[in-house]
Design an enzyme around this catalytic site. Structure first.
Site, mmCIF file in Angstrom:
data_model
loop_
_atom_site.group_PDB
_atom_site.id
_atom_site.type_symbol
_atom_site.label_atom_id
_atom_site.label_comp_id
_atom_site.label_asym_id
_atom_site.label_seq_id
_atom_site.Cartn_x
_atom_site.Cartn_y
_atom_site.Cartn_z
ATOM 1 N N GLU A 86 25.514 78.147 -10.478
ATOM 2 C CA GLU A 86 24.901 76.850 -10.122
ATOM 3 C C GLU A 86 25.899 75.734 -9.839
ATOM 4 O O GLU A 86 25.774 74.631 -10.370
ATOM 5 C CB GLU A 86 23.939 76.411 -11.242
ATOM 6 C CG GLU A 86 22.855 77.428 -11.530
ATOM 7 C CD GLU A 86 21.870 76.971 -12.603
ATOM 8 O OE1 GLU A 86 22.168 76.009 -13.338
ATOM 9 O OE2 GLU A 86 20.803 77.576 -12.707
ATOM 10 N N ASN B 272 26.311 82.916 -8.481
ATOM 11 C CA ASN B 272 24.865 82.945 -8.748
ATOM 12 C C ASN B 272 24.279 81.537 -8.649
ATOM 13 O O ASN B 272 24.867 80.585 -9.172
ATOM 14 C CB ASN B 272 24.675 83.486 -10.182
ATOM 15 C CG ASN B 272 23.244 83.837 -10.523
ATOM 16 O OD1 ASN B 272 22.598 84.592 -9.785
ATOM 17 N ND2 ASN B 272 22.739 83.317 -11.647
ATOM 18 N N HIS C 273 13.810 81.755 -8.735
ATOM 19 C CA HIS C 273 12.728 81.230 -9.578
ATOM 20 C C HIS C 273 11.758 80.538 -8.622
ATOM 21 O O HIS C 273 12.014 79.426 -8.167
ATOM 22 C CB HIS C 273 13.271 80.200 -10.576
ATOM 23 C CG HIS C 273 14.234 80.772 -11.572
ATOM 24 N ND1 HIS C 273 13.834 81.647 -12.562
ATOM 25 C CD2 HIS C 273 15.558 80.601 -11.744
ATOM 26 C CE1 HIS C 273 14.890 81.982 -13.300
ATOM 27 N NE2 HIS C 273 15.948 81.369 -12.827
ATOM 28 N N GLU D 206 17.251 86.543 -11.242
ATOM 29 C CA GLU D 206 16.432 85.897 -12.291
ATOM 30 C C GLU D 206 15.006 85.723 -11.809
ATOM 31 O O GLU D 206 14.363 84.694 -12.062
ATOM 32 C CB GLU D 206 17.035 84.525 -12.678
ATOM 33 C CG GLU D 206 18.469 84.615 -13.141
ATOM 34 C CD GLU D 206 19.078 83.276 -13.556
ATOM 35 O OE1 GLU D 206 18.318 82.308 -13.792
ATOM 36 O OE2 GLU D 206 20.311 83.198 -13.662
ATOM 37 N N ASP E 48 11.346 85.191 -11.078
ATOM 38 C CA ASP E 48 10.024 84.934 -11.650
ATOM 39 C C ASP E 48 9.230 84.150 -10.608
ATOM 40 O O ASP E 48 9.806 83.414 -9.804
ATOM 41 C CB ASP E 48 10.056 84.259 -13.036
ATOM 42 C CG ASP E 48 10.923 83.019 -13.131
ATOM 43 O OD1 ASP E 48 11.235 82.405 -12.084
ATOM 44 O OD2 ASP E 48 11.272 82.648 -14.256
HETATM 45 C C1 XIL Z 1 17.430 79.690 -19.201
HETATM 46 C C2 XIL Z 1 16.855 80.525 -20.327
HETATM 47 O O1 XIL Z 1 15.830 81.337 -19.809
HETATM 48 C C3 XIL Z 1 16.312 79.628 -21.412
HETATM 49 O O2 XIL Z 1 15.937 80.413 -22.554
HETATM 50 C C4 XIL Z 1 17.354 78.604 -21.836
HETATM 51 O O3 XIL Z 1 16.788 77.701 -22.732
HETATM 52 C C5 XIL Z 1 17.889 77.868 -20.644
HETATM 53 O O4 XIL Z 1 18.378 78.787 -19.684
HETATM 54 N N1 XIL Z 1 19.228 79.528 -14.456
HETATM 55 C C6 XIL Z 1 20.048 80.354 -15.186
HETATM 56 C C7 XIL Z 1 19.590 80.849 -16.500
HETATM 57 O O5 XIL Z 1 21.115 80.761 -14.709
HETATM 58 O O6 XIL Z 1 20.656 81.031 -17.391
HETATM 59 C C8 XIL Z 1 18.552 79.942 -17.108
HETATM 60 O O7 XIL Z 1 18.069 80.559 -18.287
HETATM 61 C C9 XIL Z 1 17.443 79.692 -16.117
HETATM 62 C C10 XIL Z 1 17.964 79.011 -14.890
#
Ligand code: XIL
Length: 457
Positions: free
Chosen positions: A157, A198, A235, A264, A266
């Site tokens: 990020e 990422n 996401h 990641e 969802d």
């Molecule tokens: C999130 C986790 O799912 C949570 O449990 C935590 O509180 C915060 O981080 N991008 C990422 C992940 O790279 O590491 C994040 O995960 C979600 C967004």
């Protein structure tokens, strides 16, 4: 016509008796778990794992059954691994490596350099001190996990949401070269791990942020900065929806000479709409040769960091949602396996054997595949109906002394130890001739080793 199938079952029984771990999936049939279906396409299917949930048996058995890659949801972040400067705490994260080894799963490392989830000592740092702390963190962590991690999110990020430029952070303020510095440090520490950049909101090809990351990767490849993959967090929700050009984005990055991974995933929503989007994401990945794996960000909706959006593949009780069936079907190339999680287990899908095709003689037969680790196991049982079809079934096994069943899904168990009979539940008793259904159980100790016996009920 009967011979191949009977032979496979007999062979399987023999191998199981010899204690061999098997994944039985006749090649003509669709695979019945996410991991197996992805593996047939040369890919992995992973999930984020929250280590403190492993004691939840529903969670744990879905993890064992469905996934062949894992990412620590929080336990490999900077604050978790280096809580005090140069004092590393690997204990919890190491448990994920152990579990992954027991499952035969890959591990994605997440993440080495990030503006978020920094320990307090790092948050208070700047300049050259921070730059060398970043390098030290990367070197120490990657050395500890050398040879155990398939892909590392080296930098997470680093781009700004709006304009395609860099995000402001203490790391960014150490100089624009911090990202390439991180990648060079990482390559030196573990040359075998794939090194990934990422990010989120990089899915839509027309967004400035996507272009910003693309230009960085292009520049890195041109200048020989070591980078092997780009992770798309993906996401998806109403503010950041699945874009119609997602496949284009994945392909364009892959064309730079890097792997692409969905890291990641969802998708907020429910029902058919959510299922359709999940299926499209999978199809997009399969269409891009260098898209080598998909990771969902949690198992059940209730495990999600965005639980209110019900964005995952299993509901709070651990039942597969329509989104699960869409993903499995897409991984299988549009074929629906006759598994308990399919919408209609007994209706033949286009490539399934027809009732007049090969069938098992007798009422039914059962074959098992076992995933075992020290002190525990998961057995998946495939029930195949004989030439008359089934309206109900029973499968009998005998557990070794000292072993017991701790959890059963898609069947009910008559006992927890010794001779145990598993019976169908209401939705999967009816199986047409030659069709299959699956159930599973988890236990402590060792799995039953003899061939199971199947009978009609
Ligand atoms: C999130 C986790 O799912 C949570 O449990 C935590 O509180 C915060 O981080 N991008 C990422 C992940 O790279 O590491 C994040 O995960 C979600 C967004």
């Amino acid at each position: 016509m009967n011979r191949p199938r009977t032979t496979v079952a007999a062979l399987a029984a023999g191998l199981l008796a010899a204690g061999t771990i098997l994944a039985l999936s006749p090649s003509a049939e669709a695979a019945s778990t996410l991991g197996a279906a992805a593996a047939e396409k040369g890919r992995y299917f992973g999930t984020a794992v929250s280590l403190n949930r492993l004691s939840d048996s529903t969670y744990s058995s879905i993890l064992n059954r469905e996934f062949n890659s894992v990412t620590a949801e929080n336990e490999m972040k900077i604050d978790a691994l280096e809580p005090q400067q140069n004092q590393f705490n690997f204990t919890t994260a190491d448990r994920l490596i152990t579990r992954a080894n027991e499952m035969g799963a890959k591990v994605r490392g997440h993440t080495l350099a990030w503006h978020s989830q920094q320990p307090e000592w790092m948050r208070n740092m700047s300049g050259t001190a921070l730059r060398s702390a970043m390098r030290n963190h990367i070197t120490q962590v990657m050395t500890h996990y050398k040879g155990k991690i398939d892909s590392w999110d080296v930098v997470n990020e680093a781009f700004d949401d709006g304009n395609g430029g860099r995000r402001d952070s203490n790391l960014q303020r150490t100089g624009n070269d911090w990202i390439e510095d991180a990648f060079r440090t990482a390559r030196a520490a573990d040359p075998a791990a794939k090194l990934c950049y990422n990010d989120y909101n990089t899915d839509n090809w027309s967004w400035a942020k996507t272009q910003g990351v693309y230009n960085m990767v292009k520049d890195f490849k041109a200048r020989g900065v070591p980078i092997d993959c780009v992770g798309f967090q993906s996401h998806f929700n109403s503010g950041s929806p699945y874009p119609a050009n997602y496949r284009t984005t994945l392909q364009n990055f892959a064309d730079l000479g890097v792997d692409v991974q969905i890291t990641e995933l969802d998708i907020e929503g429910s029902g058919t709409a959510q299922a359709t989007t999940y299926g499209n994401v999978v199809k997009d990945c399969l269409a891009v040769t260098r898209c080598n794996g998909i990771t969902v960000w949690g198992i059940r909706d209730t495990d999600s960091w965005r639980a209110s959006g019900t964005p995952l593949l299993f509901d709070g009780s651990g039942n597969p949602k329509p989104a699960y069936n869409a993903v499995l079907s897409a991984l299988n190339g549009g074929t629906t396996p006759s598994s308990p999680s399919s919408p209609s287990p007994s209706s033949p899908s286009p490539s399934s054997p027809s009732p007049s095709g090969p069938t098992t003689p007798g009422a039914c037969s059962a074959t098992t595949s076992v995933n075992a680790w020290t002190g525990g196991f998961v057995t998946t049982v495939k029930v195949t109906a004989g030439s008359s079809g089934l309206t109900g079934w029973r499968v009998a096994v005998t557990l070794p002394g000292g072993s017991s069943v701790t959890n059963t899904w898609s069947a009910s168990a008559s006992a927890t130890s010794g001779a145990v009979t598993f019976s169908n539940v209401s939705y999967n008793g009816r199986v047409a001739a030659g069709q299959t259904t699956e159930f599973g159980f988890q236990g402590t100790g060792s799995a039953p080793s003899g061939a199971p016996t199947c009978s009609a009920a």
